[in-house]
Design a protein around this motif. Structure first.
Motif, PDB file in Angstrom:
ATOM      1  N   SER A 270     -39.952  47.316  14.455  1.00 25.72           N
ATOM      2  CA  SER A 270     -38.975  48.774  14.883  1.00 25.72           C
ATOM      3  C   SER A 270     -37.587  48.631  15.348  1.00 25.72           C
TER       4      SER A 270
ATOM      5  N   LYS B  73     -32.942  50.251  16.062  1.00 23.34           N
ATOM      6  CA  LYS B  73     -32.121  49.425  15.648  1.00 23.34           C
ATOM      7  C   LYS B  73     -30.864  49.923  16.216  1.00 23.34           C
TER       8      LYS B  73
ATOM      9  N   LYS C  97     -40.330  55.680   5.861  1.00 27.18           N
ATOM     10  CA  LYS C  97     -41.274  55.005   4.741  1.00 27.18           C
ATOM     11  C   LYS C  97     -42.431  54.255   5.439  1.00 27.18           C
ATOM     12  N   ALA C  98     -42.509  53.767   6.850  1.00 20.87           N
ATOM     13  CA  ALA C  98     -43.754  53.437   7.496  1.00 20.87           C
ATOM     14  C   ALA C  98     -44.710  54.622   7.376  1.00 20.87           C
TER      15      ALA C  98
ATOM     16  N   ASN D 201     -35.230  46.700  14.289  1.00 24.34           N
ATOM     17  CA  ASN D 201     -34.426  46.719  13.212  1.00 24.34           C
ATOM     18  C   ASN D 201     -34.582  47.825  12.219  1.00 24.34           C
ATOM     19  N   TRP D 202     -35.312  49.034  12.527  1.00 22.40           N
ATOM     20  CA  TRP D 202     -35.158  50.122  11.760  1.00 22.40           C
ATOM     21  C   TRP D 202     -34.386  51.306  12.303  1.00 22.40           C
TER      22      TRP D 202
ATOM     23  N   THR E 187     -38.461  60.553  13.598  1.00 21.09           N
ATOM     24  CA  THR E 187     -37.727  60.457  12.341  1.00 21.09           C
ATOM     25  C   THR E 187     -36.763  61.733  12.498  1.00 21.09           C
TER      26      THR E 187
ATOM     27  N   ASP F  58     -34.566  55.961   8.154  1.00 24.69           N
ATOM     28  CA  ASP F  58     -35.143  55.697   6.840  1.00 24.69           C
ATOM     29  C   ASP F  58     -36.398  54.854   6.783  1.00 24.69           C
ATOM     30  N   GLU F  59     -36.355  53.609   7.639  1.00 24.12           N
ATOM     31  CA  GLU F  59     -37.494  52.772   7.763  1.00 24.12           C
ATOM     32  C   GLU F  59     -38.864  53.628   8.525  1.00 24.12           C
TER      33      GLU F  59
END
Length: 424
Positions: free
Chosen positions: A252, A200, A262-263, A254-255, A274, A258-259
């Motif tokens: 991805s 993102k 979670k994945a 838009n990630w 991360t 945090d996203e």
């Protein structure tokens, strides 16, 4: 009568001795100049980490007799409140928790007290305070004109995570280089998943890109200090980012971190990028389906591993009424034993090199060694006054590359042109 008087004299002597002993113990929290007990006020962001620290501060108060008050506020208001207090010289804050990007501004404005003389004073440092245990990369951030203005405490940097079971099921091993990572990501993308990227438009992508650039011996500036985004090493890093984005997991672009977390945590992502501060969530057995299954490594490299560093620091304020005692608190907070206690509570990654391989911490937080490895070659984003504009331009370029709207060299050339009037 003589015996009674003798007994009275002995009792009075004993009382005087007890009072004398109590008054000398730990200086009763008095300042170096004597007088009333010392009270220190520290400024830091609020949250569970601050709550844990409040509990530990009770130990310091018991050991020293010094009272500590914490003004913990939301991150979004922290710098503004610190700046307001230090600029008006109220003396309200004795110790501030400051991010690396704020340090140059604070030093230039005269807000911070140099601490070199305190570091060398053994009487002010706990027994397990070892200045040589700090990575030089961290100490350099806190120096200006040969003077030291703080002690590093909490670090974060991007790392690579991968699901060992998912890789083993496909006969794959953990990648290290760009080509190896691209091959693993493509393998899973062809099967319907891919690599989880924080692609993102935002700072997460830039932090990873900076690691890629430096791992390829690239830089945003040339030897003369001029902006040079389009040098070959940078273009190669941009090409890798574009290629990796093409084999990333659906969504991805838009990630953020945090996203990605979670994945991976849900067992959907076989591999991803991360931030170290979130890695502890992956080992949370109550909320993570992959606890104990995840491997950790530095961000993949072109020529050598390199980390993009963010670090929080304890700094004594220039207008503190008790600078010596404030330093004493900073040294206690950053001592090995205190930092280890904080790490065991919530996975905070301290700045001390010895803790990255501490058996107790590694058992509970297996990502610690990967952070230590990344830190061996690491640096912050540029800390100049115009750096935010550079970050914004790179965010736009990397987002365009991730969605396939441009080519690597063209994206960097556009950013270079947009910044021409800023970086002359």
């Amino acid at each position: 009568m003589r015996i009674r008087n003798l007994r009275l004299a002995l009792v009075l002597a004993l009382i005087v001795g007890v009072i004398s002993a109590c008054s000398s113990n730990n200086d009763n929290g008095k300042s170096s100049s004597g007088g009333e007990k010392t009270t220190l006020t520290i400024s830091r962001w609020a949250g569970p980490h601050a709550d844990d620290q409040k509990e530990l501060l009770k130990q310091f108060e018991k050991e020293t007799g010094i009272t500590v008050k914490m003004d913990d506020v939301d991150y979004g208001q922290l710098q503004q409140k610190q700046t307001l207090n230090m600029s008006t010289k109220t003396g309200e804050y004795d110790l501030v928790w400051a991010q690396e990007i704020w340090i140059p501004e604070y030093i230039k404005a005269g807000y911070l007290h140099p601490i070199d003389e305190y570091v060398s004073n053994e009487a002010l440092n706990p027994a397990d305070f070892d200045f040589n245990d700090y990575n030089p990369n961290l100490i350099n951030i806190l120096k200006s004109d040969g003077k030291l203005y703080g002690l590093p405490t909490f670090i974060q940097l991007p790392i690579m995570v991968y699901n060992n079971d998912m890789l083993a099921a496909e006969g794959l091993t953990a990648p290290k280089t760009w080509s190896e990572t691209l091959a693993v990501a493509k393998h899973f993308h062809d099967k319907g998943t891919g690599i989880a990227l924080p692609a993102k438009q935002g700072q997460a992508a830039v932090d990873i890109f900076s690691s890629l650039v430096r791992s390829n011996n690239g830089n945003y500036f040339n030897a003369d200090g001029k902006l040079d985004l389009t040098n070959p090493a940078n273009v190669e890093a941009a090409a890798f980012w574009k290629d990796l984005s093409a084999v990333s997991m659906n969504g991805s672009t838009n990630w953020h971190f945090d996203e990605v977390n979670k994945a991976v945590q849900a067992g959907q992502a076989p591999i991803g990028f991360t931030i170290s501060g979130l890695a502890g969530q992956l080992e949370d057995k109550a909320n993570s389906s992959v606890a104990g299954k995840i491997g950790y490594a530095p961000i993949p490299y072109g020529k050598q591993a390199f980390g993009t560093l963010s670090v929080w620091n304890w700094c004594v304020t220039a207008d503190s009424k008790h600078p010596e005692e404030a330093y004493r608190l900073a040294a206690w907070l950053t001592s090995k034993s205190t930092e280890k206690q904080m790490s065991l509570k919530d996975g905070q990654i301290a700045a001390r090199q010895s803790l990255f391989t501490d058996a107790d911490l590694v058992k509970q937080f297996p990502f610690f060694p990967a952070v230590g490895e990344s830190l061996k070659q690491a640096d912050t984003q540029p800390l100049t006054a115009d750096a935010p504009k550079l970050m914004e331009a790179l965010q736009t370029a990397l987002s365009a590359l991730a969605v396939g709207n441009t080519e690597p060299k063209a994206a960097l050339e556009k950013s270079q042109q947009a910044l021409a009037s800023v970086f002359k």
